[in-house]
Design a protein around this motif. Structure first.
Motif, PDB file in Angstrom:
ATOM      1  N   ARG A 185      16.027   7.746 -13.843  1.00 13.54           N
ATOM      2  CA  ARG A 185      16.939   7.509 -12.672  1.00 13.54           C
ATOM      3  C   ARG A 185      17.962   6.710 -12.905  1.00 13.54           C
ATOM      4  O   ARG A 185      18.695   6.364 -11.973  1.00 13.54           O
ATOM      5  N   ARG A 186      18.015   6.101 -13.798  1.00 14.98           N
ATOM      6  CA  ARG A 186      19.175   5.023 -14.250  1.00 14.98           C
ATOM      7  C   ARG A 186      19.785   5.114 -15.521  1.00 14.98           C
ATOM      8  O   ARG A 186      19.066   5.561 -16.555  1.00 14.98           O
ATOM      9  N   PRO A 187      20.826   4.647 -15.582  1.00 12.82           N
ATOM     10  CA  PRO A 187      21.479   4.451 -17.098  1.00 12.82           C
ATOM     11  C   PRO A 187      20.592   3.813 -18.051  1.00 12.82           C
ATOM     12  O   PRO A 187      19.813   2.795 -17.753  1.00 12.82           O
ATOM     13  N   ALA A 188      20.895   4.062 -19.493  1.00 13.21           N
ATOM     14  CA  ALA A 188      19.952   3.537 -20.257  1.00 13.21           C
ATOM     15  C   ALA A 188      20.505   2.327 -21.012  1.00 13.21           C
ATOM     16  O   ALA A 188      21.761   2.424 -21.700  1.00 13.21           O
ATOM     17  N   PRO A 189      20.076   0.892 -20.778  1.00 16.48           N
ATOM     18  CA  PRO A 189      20.678   0.004 -21.235  1.00 16.48           C
ATOM     19  C   PRO A 189      20.317  -0.066 -22.869  1.00 16.48           C
ATOM     20  O   PRO A 189      19.349   0.403 -23.222  1.00 16.48           O
ATOM     21  N   ALA A 190      21.328  -0.972 -23.437  1.00  9.87           N
ATOM     22  CA  ALA A 190      21.171  -0.956 -24.965  1.00  9.87           C
ATOM     23  C   ALA A 190      19.789  -1.764 -25.555  1.00  9.87           C
ATOM     24  O   ALA A 190      19.334  -1.658 -26.544  1.00  9.87           O
ATOM     25  N   ASN A 191      19.353  -2.656 -24.412  1.00 10.13           N
ATOM     26  CA  ASN A 191      18.534  -3.504 -24.733  1.00 10.13           C
ATOM     27  C   ASN A 191      17.034  -3.204 -24.482  1.00 10.13           C
ATOM     28  O   ASN A 191      16.076  -3.956 -24.437  1.00 10.13           O
ATOM     29  N   VAL A 192      17.071  -1.855 -23.952  1.00  8.87           N
ATOM     30  CA  VAL A 192      15.835  -1.121 -23.588  1.00  8.87           C
ATOM     31  C   VAL A 192      15.204  -0.241 -24.425  1.00  8.87           C
ATOM     32  O   VAL A 192      15.895   0.719 -24.839  1.00  8.87           O
ATOM     33  N   LEU A 193      13.729  -0.465 -24.860  1.00  9.07           N
ATOM     34  CA  LEU A 193      13.267   0.486 -25.920  1.00  9.07           C
ATOM     35  C   LEU A 193      11.984   1.176 -25.211  1.00  9.07           C
ATOM     36  O   LEU A 193      11.256   0.446 -24.330  1.00  9.07           O
ATOM     37  N   LEU A 194      11.999   2.473 -25.099  1.00  7.41           N
ATOM     38  CA  LEU A 194      10.937   3.238 -24.809  1.00  7.41           C
ATOM     39  C   LEU A 194       9.856   3.748 -25.739  1.00  7.41           C
ATOM     40  O   LEU A 194      10.610   4.160 -27.004  1.00  7.41           O
ATOM     41  N   SER A 195       8.712   3.457 -25.751  1.00  9.13           N
ATOM     42  CA  SER A 195       7.844   3.366 -26.666  1.00  9.13           C
ATOM     43  C   SER A 195       6.515   4.378 -26.444  1.00  9.13           C
ATOM     44  O   SER A 195       6.088   4.113 -25.517  1.00  9.13           O
ATOM     45  N   TRP A 196       6.228   5.153 -27.306  1.00  2.00           N
ATOM     46  CA  TRP A 196       4.981   5.924 -27.363  1.00  2.00           C
ATOM     47  C   TRP A 196       4.035   5.409 -28.618  1.00  2.00           C
ATOM     48  O   TRP A 196       4.372   5.565 -29.662  1.00  2.00           O
ATOM     49  N   SER A 197       2.870   5.567 -27.871  1.00  6.74           N
ATOM     50  CA  SER A 197       1.589   5.648 -29.287  1.00  6.74           C
ATOM     51  C   SER A 197       1.341   6.742 -29.705  1.00  6.74           C
ATOM     52  O   SER A 197       1.530   7.961 -28.952  1.00  6.74           O
ATOM     53  N   MET A 198       1.401   7.027 -30.944  1.00  3.13           N
ATOM     54  CA  MET A 198       1.169   8.398 -31.601  1.00  3.13           C
ATOM     55  C   MET A 198      -0.056   8.624 -32.481  1.00  3.13           C
ATOM     56  O   MET A 198      -0.577   7.437 -32.828  1.00  3.13           O
ATOM     57  N   ASN A 199      -0.588   9.572 -32.304  1.00  9.97           N
ATOM     58  CA  ASN A 199      -1.686   9.944 -33.070  1.00  9.97           C
ATOM     59  C   ASN A 199      -1.881  11.527 -33.456  1.00  9.97           C
ATOM     60  O   ASN A 199      -1.177  12.238 -32.529  1.00  9.97           O
ATOM     61  N   SER A 200      -2.714  11.897 -34.230  1.00  9.90           N
ATOM     62  CA  SER A 200      -2.754  13.275 -34.261  1.00  9.90           C
ATOM     63  C   SER A 200      -3.391  13.990 -33.195  1.00  9.90           C
ATOM     64  O   SER A 200      -4.323  13.229 -32.357  1.00  9.90           O
ATOM     65  N   PRO A 201      -3.243  15.148 -32.964  1.00 11.34           N
ATOM     66  CA  PRO A 201      -3.888  15.832 -31.841  1.00 11.34           C
ATOM     67  C   PRO A 201      -5.297  15.817 -31.525  1.00 11.34           C
ATOM     68  O   PRO A 201      -5.948  15.717 -30.574  1.00 11.34           O
ATOM     69  N   GLU A 202      -5.794  15.886 -32.846  1.00 10.65           N
ATOM     70  CA  GLU A 202      -7.374  15.810 -32.735  1.00 10.65           C
ATOM     71  C   GLU A 202      -7.663  14.602 -32.516  1.00 10.65           C
ATOM     72  O   GLU A 202      -8.810  14.426 -31.694  1.00 10.65           O
ATOM     73  N   ILE A 203      -7.378  13.436 -32.759  1.00 14.63           N
ATOM     74  CA  ILE A 203      -7.590  12.082 -32.326  1.00 14.63           C
ATOM     75  C   ILE A 203      -7.401  11.858 -30.881  1.00 14.63           C
ATOM     76  O   ILE A 203      -8.232  11.186 -30.249  1.00 14.63           O
ATOM     77  N   VAL A 204      -6.234  12.420 -30.508  1.00 17.30           N
ATOM     78  CA  VAL A 204      -5.704  12.056 -28.786  1.00 17.30           C
ATOM     79  C   VAL A 204      -6.813  12.929 -28.269  1.00 17.30           C
ATOM     80  O   VAL A 204      -7.466  12.208 -27.109  1.00 17.30           O
ATOM     81  N   LYS A 205      -7.252  13.986 -28.572  1.00 14.27           N
ATOM     82  CA  LYS A 205      -8.232  14.790 -27.834  1.00 14.27           C
ATOM     83  C   LYS A 205      -9.651  14.211 -27.896  1.00 14.27           C
ATOM     84  O   LYS A 205     -10.538  14.263 -26.860  1.00 14.27           O
ATOM     85  N   SER A 206     -10.092  13.648 -29.243  1.00 17.43           N
ATOM     86  CA  SER A 206     -11.650  13.091 -29.129  1.00 17.43           C
ATOM     87  C   SER A 206     -11.813  11.519 -28.881  1.00 17.43           C
ATOM     88  O   SER A 206     -12.822  11.087 -28.611  1.00 17.43           O
ATOM     89  N   GLU A 207     -10.446  10.615 -29.080  1.00 17.55           N
ATOM     90  CA  GLU A 207     -10.686   9.276 -28.795  1.00 17.55           C
ATOM     91  C   GLU A 207      -9.978   8.644 -27.744  1.00 17.55           C
ATOM     92  O   GLU A 207      -9.880   7.500 -27.268  1.00 17.55           O
ATOM     93  N   GLU A 208      -8.792   9.526 -27.273  1.00 16.57           N
ATOM     94  CA  GLU A 208      -7.827   8.838 -26.307  1.00 16.57           C
ATOM     95  C   GLU A 208      -7.945   9.714 -24.758  1.00 16.57           C
ATOM     96  O   GLU A 208      -7.129  10.408 -24.736  1.00 16.57           O
ATOM     97  N   HIS A 209      -9.038   9.334 -24.439  1.00 13.62           N
ATOM     98  CA  HIS A 209      -9.509   9.994 -23.205  1.00 13.62           C
ATOM     99  C   HIS A 209      -8.454   9.667 -22.008  1.00 13.62           C
ATOM    100  O   HIS A 209      -8.037   8.586 -21.730  1.00 13.62           O
ATOM    101  N   LYS A 210      -8.155  10.834 -21.368  1.00 14.03           N
ATOM    102  CA  LYS A 210      -7.363  10.520 -20.022  1.00 14.03           C
ATOM    103  C   LYS A 210      -5.773   9.920 -20.183  1.00 14.03           C
ATOM    104  O   LYS A 210      -5.222   9.621 -19.493  1.00 14.03           O
ATOM    105  N   THR A 211      -5.405  10.398 -21.465  1.00  9.67           N
ATOM    106  CA  THR A 211      -3.935   9.976 -21.871  1.00  9.67           C
ATOM    107  C   THR A 211      -3.257  11.436 -21.769  1.00  9.67           C
ATOM    108  O   THR A 211      -3.814  12.513 -21.765  1.00  9.67           O
ATOM    109  N   ALA A 212      -1.923  11.273 -22.072  1.00  7.49           N
ATOM    110  CA  ALA A 212      -1.246  12.543 -22.162  1.00  7.49           C
ATOM    111  C   ALA A 212      -1.304  13.139 -23.531  1.00  7.49           C
ATOM    112  O   ALA A 212      -1.655  12.415 -24.473  1.00  7.49           O
TER     113      ALA A 212
END
Length: 374
Positions: free
Chosen positions: A191-218
């Protein structure tokens, strides 16, 4: 991904909390929903926490109640480390505690004293503290994040807290602010312009680990689709493989994960990727065994680290790290992305990269400088 809504909301009965924009946003977001709202004093909030602690599974029960209250302690904390491992000189804003998602390995299960979902609404105190503790135009670069004691974006659809934090750091362009998540949330940022000092970050893992260990996450695909939208809107992206969990078909699963990353994101938009292997304090092992009997992550060979946490043996960590670096560099052939370790020894740095940072501040400075590079 299904958004979180509490079954009950408690609001500390103080004018500055009731009138806070955070409180107003939450109550507006749930208006028309059958969610009871109670105004309580500190004793009432403590009684609710005591009730939840007596539940069979207080961690799961506590997520049902959202407490909007005040933080009487420090908002800004230095990321904890140990002298024997290199840390990245990171600072944490403690704006909320607990998480509506339910990862098997989550340290919050063993770390937090209060099992409720908590949001601190006394933002004036937060920003006053930041003014005092982060000098303007400091020669020392500061990297600050909000995703340690909670997920940065898990409550954003209710609180809009990240928007207020971005408003503050818009006036502090020399300081980096990072929002880290396992959700697919992006609306606040698009909804707003992207400032240079803002970092958007996501945690990564294999789809298998996401499914078995990261419940209720995207799902991994949902996270990366959100990251892609934000990158296309001009934001810089950071990714975190932490914890890296050894599992069956690790190499092929992680190869697919890295392929998906670069299918969604150009290397030029990823400022850094952190790598950290699964590690846990003794108390957490029993909690995982009791709450997640189908999880196998604690049934492996571990050794006690300098920080008293159980870790994979060094030879295994080195093998996992080298494979991850190899997979990333297959796509990032120009080495545009900074890859660093979270809480590893100089010996591990030297084994994998051939060199180690001189210390926490050197690594932190390197990561800050790369984020402002075009």
């Amino acid at each position: 991904m299904k958004r979180y809504y509490p079954e009950k909301i408690l609001v500390l009965n103080k004018p500055e909390i009731i009138e806070s924009p955070v409180t107003r946003n939450v109550l507006t977001a749930v208006s028309g929903m059958d969610i009871p709202v109670e105004y309580v004093d500190e004793r009432g909030a403590d009684e609710e926490a005591d009730r939840v602690r007596a539940a069979v599974d207080p961690f799961r029960e506590g997520k049902k109640t959202l407490l909007i209250t005040e933080n009487n302690g420090e908002f800004l904390k230095k990321c904890p480390g140990t002298n024997d491992y290199i840390c990245c000189d990171y600072y944490i804003i403690d704006f909320a505690q607990n998480c509506p998602m339910d990862c098997t390995y989550c340290i919050l299960q063993a770390y937090l004293n209060n099992p409720l979902m908590i949001v601190y609404a006394n933002m004036d105190a937060l920003f006053s503290e930041l003014d005092e503790r982060i000098p303007k135009n400091s020669e020392r670069p500061y990297r600050v994040g909000t995703g340690e004691f909670t997920d940065s974006m898990a409550l954003e659809h209710l609180t809009r807290y990240s928007s207020f934090i971005m408003d503050y750091f818009e006036k502090r362009p020399e300081t980096l602010i990072e929002f880290k998540s396992k959700t697919d949330y992006s609306e606040t940022f698009l909804r707003r312009p992207a400032p240079a000092n803002v970092l958007l970050s996501w945690s990564m893992n294999s789809p298998e680990i996401v499914k078995s260990e990261e419940h209720k996450t995207a799902s991994l695909a949902e996270r990366l689709d959100s990251a892609r939208k934000c990158a296309e809107a001009g934001y810089n992206i950071t990714l975190h493989f932490d914890p890296i969990i050894d599992h069956e078909n690790f190499e092929s699963n992680m190869a697919e994960t890295v392929r998906m990353i670069f299918e969604h994101l150009p290397a030029s938009k990823i400022k850094y990727i952190s790598l950290g292997c699964f590690r846990f304090i003794p108390k957490l092992k029993d909690i995982i065994a009791a709450r997640f009997p189908n999880s196998k992550i604690i049934y492996n060979e571990f050794i006690k680290g300098y920080d008293k946490k159980s870790r994979y043996f060094r030879f295994k960590r080195e093998r996992l790290f080298k494979k991850m670096v190899e997979l990333i560099r297959k796509y990032d052939t120009q080495e545009l992305i900074n890859i660093y370790f979270c809480m590893e020894s100089p010996e591990m740095w030297n084994s994998v990269f051939g060199k180690a940072p001189g210390g926490d501040e050197e690594l932190g400075k390197c990561l800050s400088e790369c984020c402002f590079c075009k």
